[in-house]
Write a protein that holds these residues in place. Sequence first.
Motif, short mmCIF file in Angstrom:
data_model
loop_
_atom_site.label_atom_id
_atom_site.label_comp_id
_atom_site.label_asym_id
_atom_site.label_seq_id
_atom_site.Cartn_x
_atom_site.Cartn_y
_atom_site.Cartn_z
N GLN A 198 0.84 -1.20 0.00
CA GLN A 198 0.00 0.00 0.00
C GLN A 198 0.88 1.25 0.00
OE1 GLN A 198 -3.15 -0.47 -0.38
NE2 GLN A 198 -2.83 -2.67 -0.18
N ASP A 234 -2.81 8.30 7.29
CA ASP A 234 -4.18 8.79 7.08
C ASP A 234 -4.73 8.34 5.74
OD1 ASP A 234 -4.13 10.21 9.51
OD2 ASP A 234 -2.97 11.79 8.54
N TYR A 235 -3.84 8.26 4.75
CA TYR A 235 -4.25 7.86 3.41
C TYR A 235 -3.28 6.78 2.93
CZ TYR A 235 -6.54 12.34 3.93
OH TYR A 235 -7.28 13.38 4.41
N PRO A 236 -3.32 5.61 3.57
CA PRO A 236 -2.27 4.62 3.31
C PRO A 236 -2.23 4.10 1.89
CG PRO A 236 -4.01 3.70 4.65
CD PRO A 236 -4.29 5.17 4.56
N ALA A 237 -3.34 4.17 1.20
CA ALA A 237 -3.32 3.70 -0.18
C ALA A 237 -3.23 4.85 -1.16
CB ALA A 237 -4.58 2.87 -0.47
N TYR A 238 -3.03 6.02 -0.65
CA TYR A 238 -2.98 7.22 -1.48
C TYR A 238 -1.58 7.36 -2.04
CZ TYR A 238 -3.40 12.17 -2.65
OH TYR A 238 -3.41 13.36 -3.28
N MET A 242 -1.36 10.04 -7.39
CA MET A 242 -2.44 11.00 -7.22
C MET A 242 -1.98 12.30 -6.58
SD MET A 242 -5.70 8.69 -6.26
CE MET A 242 -6.62 10.13 -5.76
N VAL A 251 -9.36 15.95 -4.61
CA VAL A 251 -9.68 14.66 -4.00
C VAL A 251 -9.60 14.76 -2.48
CG1 VAL A 251 -9.00 12.25 -3.85
CG2 VAL A 251 -8.92 13.42 -6.03
N PRO A 253 -6.72 14.76 -0.06
CA PRO A 253 -5.54 14.53 0.77
C PRO A 253 -4.53 15.68 0.75
CG PRO A 253 -6.08 12.59 -0.46
CD PRO A 253 -6.93 13.69 -1.01
N PHE A 424 5.25 -8.38 5.13
CA PHE A 424 5.17 -6.93 5.30
C PHE A 424 5.74 -6.39 6.62
CE2 PHE A 424 1.76 -5.25 2.13
CZ PHE A 424 2.49 -5.78 1.10
N MET B 1 -9.90 1.52 -0.48
CA MET B 1 -8.81 1.63 -1.44
C MET B 1 -9.30 1.40 -2.87
SD MET B 1 -6.75 -1.88 -0.64
CE MET B 1 -6.20 -2.14 -2.30
N ALA B 62 -9.67 9.04 -2.05
CA ALA B 62 -8.54 8.59 -1.22
C ALA B 62 -8.83 8.69 0.27
CB ALA B 62 -7.31 9.42 -1.55
N ARG B 64 -10.16 7.35 2.78
CA ARG B 64 -10.71 6.14 3.42
C ARG B 64 -9.56 5.35 4.02
NH1 ARG B 64 -13.55 3.42 -1.41
NH2 ARG B 64 -14.07 5.56 -1.83
N ASN B 65 -9.88 4.57 5.00
CA ASN B 65 -8.90 3.70 5.62
C ASN B 65 -9.29 2.25 5.40
OD1 ASN B 65 -6.74 5.12 6.81
ND2 ASN B 65 -8.12 5.92 8.37
N PRO B 66 -8.78 1.66 4.38
CA PRO B 66 -9.14 0.28 4.11
C PRO B 66 -8.48 -0.65 5.12
CG PRO B 66 -7.41 0.99 2.63
CD PRO B 66 -7.79 2.17 3.44
N LEU B 68 -5.91 -2.64 6.07
CA LEU B 68 -4.60 -2.86 5.46
C LEU B 68 -3.69 -3.68 6.37
CD1 LEU B 68 -3.91 0.76 4.24
CD2 LEU B 68 -4.53 -1.19 2.84
N ILE B 69 -2.78 -4.34 5.75
CA ILE B 69 -1.69 -4.95 6.49
C ILE B 69 -0.50 -4.01 6.37
CG2 ILE B 69 -0.17 -6.95 6.65
CD1 ILE B 69 -2.44 -8.37 4.92
#
Lengths: 555, 73
Positions: A198, A234-238, A242, A251, A253, A424, B1, B62, B64-66, B68-69
């Motif tokens: 992520q 706060d936006y771990p997949a961001y 982007m 968006v 962030p 991980f 995500m 973006a 959101r907090n999915p 996650l590992i």
Amino acid sequence: MADKNHIKVDILVIGGGFAGLFAAIKAREQGCSVTLVDKGYAGKSGSSPYAGHFAVFNPDWGHDFDAWMDHVSTIGEYVNNRDWTEMLFTESLDRYHDLIEWGVEFEHDDKGELIFDTYEGMVPNAPLLKRWVFGTVIRKHAVRTGVKFVNRVMLTDLMTVDGTVSGAVGFSLDDGEFRSYQAKAVVMCTGGGALKPQGWPVSELTADGEYMAYRIGAEISGKEFNEPKSASVDYPAYTMGMEWTEYGASVGPPPDLGPPQAQLVKCINSEGEEITNRPGSNFLELEFEAHQGRAPVYYRTEDGGLTKRIGGAATGLSVHTTEGLAPQSMNCDSNIPGLFAAGDSCSTMVVGATYPGIGYGSASAAVTGARAGLSAAAFIKDVPGTKIPAAQLKDYETQIFVPTKRTGGFGPQWLTQILQNAMFPYYVLFVKHGDRLQATLTMVEFMRDHLAPQLMVENPHDLRLAHEVRSMIYNAETKLRTSLFREESRGTHYREDFPRRDDPDWLAWISLQRDGDQMKLWKRPIPEKWWPDLSQPYEKLYEARMPGEVSEAAE
Amino acid sequence: MTIDRIDRDLCNSCRLCVFTCPMDVIRMDADNVKAIIAYPDDCMLCGLCMVDCEKNAIFVGADRNPPLITSWG
């Protein structure tokens, strides 16, 4: 079998980032027929779409060759391949001119002057690419030169006849049908190998090409090093992607945090202490703080606010240019006849154990891509081309579709998740210890031997995921084994049980190769002429400090 | 995500997003007319689809907090 799904071509290029596009164009310019196959869409593939810089060495811009060479060796902790580093600096200007000739734009200021970018303590000061569009521009040029493109086809196996590479096979993500590409030479440009982490857009970089090459006996190198990127909690997949779009602000962030190297300068631990200052970082500082119980780690924004950071945003990935097929010469040739590699799937070791700045990845991909394309074109002049026996093609096809024939088993998404669960946590690949590496390896071997063979899928999308997770398991195994093998610490490879650099025993690269059912590892010593002056004090040779490392002065 | 939505009315059926998505998240609908989010779980939030869409029909969220590992947390 002469239909659009079963093609014969002089040169097959796999992967369509910087490296693949350069290889395809250069080979085509030599008069070869070239097909580039990508599991996505060339020009939008791999790490390339997110590149911001292109490292160009140019004396006319005031660049000092010796200073640049010394910088890379020092930051890379003396395990860069100086021949390849020099090659990058020698040929990057030509590749820069290629890009401009093909229509790629670089950013200029209001006065029309080229904009250069750099970060404190680092070289190069690299020109800034006009973002997002250059991949498409290069692709259009490739089309003009006559390169043929195949989109959304995942290749899974390299074909060989009498030990020589004769093409590759795979399947279409759209119709799910078998595809074959017979070729006199193959150029592997599939990028590095991550574990779908992520926070960084590298989820399609699953070491597919390297795993294909490994299975037919290719020498692989550079797997023990890390790309220790971090992301916002706060936006771990961001992702970085982007952050840099014009849509990013809408968006929601926060603004651009800059590359991880720059971020570190502004990070503090849970006790409010500054974590590091460049130079002298191996970028593992966040992991070191976490290990000492001083997480969370915060990034200090321009307005004085704090945002929490998480590590492992590129887990599984090695440093740009370090991992992949070990080139046997400066021609990007592997040890398998007919198989070449470029970009992040070619272990040139341009930068060594730690990434030394900006733009090295994209420029190296261009330089090696061009060299690999030209080398492949030269190679096929003496190759008559072989016909793959129909029975052999049928065997490949049968193997590829095994997961679609099963009526029970495991889903690839689940296997990916448990692989991530194992790999991980920071204490596996970032703060390493022999015991933990061995324990994790045991679990990964179980996944390899028991779970992966029982994958079951129902559609082409999931078949892709099934093949990707097999590649990722292989990637995990290589990283664990090479990390166990290197019994010292160096750059982004930190062993808690061997916290010091061990010169001269480990002024060496680690290679690996398939040996029957085993993975064989060995050292390749670095030429003594490239060693640093070992009479210098340890702290002077190595500016980045490792936890548990005892200085010579204290001993 | 995940990618949030693709506006069917804005979508001009150009298919660029289907090609652009590195993760095979977006496909054409059953009638092969409009782009749809087929595999949202595999979205890696790179934003390439959003950047490329000439009609600004694609929305990627973006905030959101999915589940996650992570390396620690």
